[in-house]
Enzyme design. Structure first.
Site, PDB file in Angstrom:
ATOM      1  N   HIS A  82       7.240  25.636 -39.070  1.00 44.59           N
ATOM      2  CA  HIS A  82       8.563  25.616 -39.708  1.00 44.59           C
ATOM      3  C   HIS A  82       9.458  24.610 -39.006  1.00 44.59           C
ATOM      4  CE1 HIS A  82      11.648  27.358 -42.311  1.00 44.59           C
ATOM      5  NE2 HIS A  82      12.473  27.001 -41.347  1.00 44.59           N
ATOM      6  N   ASP A 161      19.514  36.636 -45.803  1.00 42.20           N
ATOM      7  CA  ASP A 161      19.640  35.225 -45.433  1.00 42.20           C
ATOM      8  C   ASP A 161      20.133  34.409 -46.612  1.00 42.20           C
ATOM      9  OD1 ASP A 161      19.314  32.911 -43.705  1.00 42.20           O
ATOM     10  OD2 ASP A 161      17.811  32.347 -45.174  1.00 42.20           O
ATOM     11  N   ARG A 168      27.581  30.560 -45.207  1.00 37.05           N
ATOM     12  CA  ARG A 168      27.713  29.638 -44.067  1.00 37.05           C
ATOM     13  C   ARG A 168      27.936  28.209 -44.548  1.00 37.05           C
ATOM     14  NH1 ARG A 168      22.280  30.270 -41.399  1.00 37.05           N
ATOM     15  NH2 ARG A 168      23.007  28.668 -39.970  1.00 37.05           N
ATOM     16  N   SER A 183      18.471  33.266 -39.282  1.00 40.54           N
ATOM     17  CA  SER A 183      18.124  32.796 -40.618  1.00 40.54           C
ATOM     18  C   SER A 183      16.644  32.387 -40.660  1.00 40.54           C
ATOM     19  CB  SER A 183      19.041  31.607 -40.963  1.00 40.54           C
ATOM     20  OG  SER A 183      18.538  30.868 -42.031  1.00 40.54           O
ATOM     21  N   LYS A 187      13.325  35.152 -41.820  1.00 41.53           N
ATOM     22  CA  LYS A 187      12.396  34.838 -42.927  1.00 41.53           C
ATOM     23  C   LYS A 187      10.961  34.777 -42.420  1.00 41.53           C
ATOM     24  CE  LYS A 187      14.843  31.229 -43.958  1.00 41.53           C
ATOM     25  NZ  LYS A 187      15.908  30.324 -44.322  1.00 41.53           N
TER      26      LYS A 187
END
Ligand code: URA
Length: 433
Positions: A82, A161, A168, A183, A187
Site C-alpha cells: 500500500h 474512513d 478531512r 485511515s 482499511k
C-alpha cells in the site's frame, strides 16, 4: 458520554480512552454525531495529535466500523502493498503481477485518486472493459487461479474512513499523522492479508513532506499492523519528483506495461524491483538477494507481463491493449511545454504537477466528475536535467483544449530552473521493519 466533552478533552491536550474513541467513530458512522462536531474533533486531533494508544484505538475503531473480509478461501500466503499516495505512482500495476507470477497471492483492494494523487482503480479503469467491482466469489476465484486480482474497496469495508476522509478533504485535516494512520491501517486491517509492505512517500508530492515525518508515519503503521498480527515492513521512497515519466491514467498503464517488458524508466523500475523484492522477502520466499533475482527474472522472462494480461482478461478487460498499448484511445489534443529559461531543473513541486494533470482532466474536482482517461502529462525532463530556454520539458494531453492554459501555468509555477546542478536525492530513504 457527550461528544462535546470528547472534543474539549482533545482540544485541551488530554488522552482519550478507547471508549471515547469508539463513541466518536460509531456515533459518526450512524449519523448521530453531526459533521460540525466531527470537524471540530478532527481539527483538535490535528493540533494536539494522538498518543500511540489513541492512534491504535482509532485504527481499530475504523476497521471495526464495517465488515472484515475473510480470505481463507485463498490458498497460500497473501501479501499486500500500500502506498500513502503520490504522483505518477503506478507501482501496484507492476509489483502485483510480478509477485503473483512468483507464487505469492495478491488479493488487492485499491483506491481512486485522492486530492492531487492518482489512484490504481482509476488507472485500471482506463483499460477498456476492465471491471473493478467483482463479487467476493469471483475475486477469490481469480486470485486462486492467477495469483492476483485488483478491485475497489467495497462500501461495507471501513465505512468510517469513507466518511472521515471526505470530511478531512474539505476541513484541511488530511496531512495529520494519526488520521492518515487510522485511515490506511483501518482499511488494511479490515482485509485479510498475512503480510503488508507499505510504500511511505516523502517529499513535495506526498502527504508527509519530510523524511522524519515519513519515518514516524511508517513506524506507527508498522507497529499497529504488528499488534494486529500482520507481518509488516515499510519503505520510505521519494516523492519529491513524480515517479517515472508519465502522470495520468492510461499514460501510466502504458508505462507500467513498458516496465514489465523491461523498458521502463530507471527510477520507476528501481522502486518497483525494491518493492516486489520486499514483498517476496516478507512472504518468506528467500533472502533479499534471492528475491531480487527472482523479480528481475520475472520481468526478463515476460511472465509478469503475461500475468498482468491474464488478470486484465479475467477482470473482463481487453487484454490486447497489454500486448499492443497503441490500442489505448489517444487524447484529441496535445501541447508542448517549453523551458522558460536555461539551466538545471533544480526542484519541482510534485503536488503542483499532480494538480496540473488533474486540471487536464486526469482526476476529479467533484465526486461526480468523469475522468478523461487519456489526459495527463509526459515529462521529457526531470529534476537534475539540464535544459535550454525553449526546449520541450513536457507534453500535455487532454480532450478539452480549453484546459491547457491553466495546466501549463500550474506546471511552470511548479518548476524551478537555476544555474547550479542540484544534489541527487536517493530513491529510497529508509526501511522500517
Ligand atoms: N491514503 C489513505 O487511504 N488515507 C489517507 O489518509 C492518506 C492516504
Amino acid at each position: 458520554m457527550r461528544m462535546y466533552d470528547i472534543i474539549k478533552k482533545k482540544r485541551d491536550g488530554g488522552e482519550l480512552t478507547p471508549k471515547e474513541i469508539h463513541f466518536f467513530v460509531d456515533g459518526y458512522v450512524k449519523g448521530e454525531i453531526p459533521d460540525y462536531q466531527a470537524s471540530a474533533f478532527l481539527m483538535a486531533v490535528y493540533y494536539k495529535g494522538m498518543t500511540i494508544n489513541e492512534t491504535r484505538e482509532l485504527t481499530f475503531a475504523v476497521r471495526d466500523s464495517g465488515v472484515t473480509l475473510d480470505f481463507s478461501g485463498i490458498d497460500g500466503i497473501r501479501v499486500d502493498k500500500h502506498s500513502t499516495g503520490g504522483v505518477g505512482d503506478k507501482t501496484s500495476l507492476v509489483v502485483a503481477p510480478i509477485v503473483a507470477s512468483l507464487g505469492v497471492k495478491v488479493a488487492k483492494m485499491s483506491g481512486r485518486g485522492l486530492g492531487h494523487t492518482g489512484g490504481t482503480i482509476d488507472k485500471l479503469e482506463s483499460i477498456p472493459g476492465f471491471k473493478t467491482d467483482l463479487s467476493e466469489e469471483e475475486f477469490i476465484s481469480i486470485v486462486n487461479d492467477l495469483g492476483v486480482a485488483i478491485v475497489g474497496q467495497s462500501h461495507e469495508l471501513a465505512p468510517a474512513d469513507k466518511k472521515l476522509y471526505a470530511l478531512r478533504d474539505v476541513t484541511a485535516t488530511v496531512d495529520c499523522l494519526p488520521l492518515i494512520v487510522s485511515s490506511i491501517m483501518g482499511k488494511k486491517l479490515a482485509a485479510d492479508d498475512d503480510c503488508i509492505v507499505l510504500d511511505v512517500k516523502t517529499g513535495s508530492g506526498a502527504f508527509a513532506k519530510t523524511v522524519e515525518e515519513s519515518v514516524r508515519l511508517a513506524e506507527v503503521m508498522v507497529d499497529i499492523g504488528k499488534s494486529a498480527g500482520k507481518k509488516m515492513l515499510a519503505l520510505i521512497t521519494d516523492m519529491d519528483r513524480p515517479l517515472g515519466a508519465n502522470i495520468g491514467n492510461s499514460l501510466e498503464v502504458i508505462e507500467a506495461i513498458e516496465t514489465l517488458k523491461g523498458n521502463g524508466p530507471a527510477d520507476f523500475t528501481e522502486v518497483c524491483v525494491i518493492l516486489a523484492t520486499n514483498m517476496l522477502y516478507l512472504a518468506g520466499k528467500g533472502s533479499m538477494t534471492e528475491c531480487e533475482d527472482m523479480v528481475k527474472k520475472a520481468i526478463a522472462d515476460g511472465i509478469a507481463l503475461e500475468t498482468l494480461a491474464k488478470m486484465v482478461k479475467a477482470q473482463h478487460g481487453d487484454d490486447s491493449v497489454i500486448y499492443n498499448p497503441d490500442l489505448f484511445e489517444k487524447a484529441k489534443f496535445s501541447r508542448e511545454v517549453k523551458a522558460e529559461k536555461s539551466g538545471y531543473i533544480v526542484r519541482v513541486d510534485t503536488e503542483g504537477y499532480g494538480i496540473a494533470s488533474l486540471m487536464l482532466g486526469a482526476g476529479r474536482n467533484t465526486k461526480e466528475e468523469e475522468i478523461d482517461y487519456s489526459a495527463g502529462i509526459t515529462l521529457v525532463k526531470k529534476t537534475g536535467d539540464k535544459v535550454e530556454k525553449g526546449e520541450v520539458i513536457a507534453v500535455m494531453y487532454t480532450n478539452d483544449e480549453a484546459r491547457f492554459d491553466g495546466a501549463v501555468a500550474r506546471f511552470n509555477n511548479s518548476t524551478t530552473i537555476k544555474d547550479e546542478k542540484p544534489q541527487e536525492r536517493p530513491l529510497v530513504f529508509a526501511r522500517v521493519e
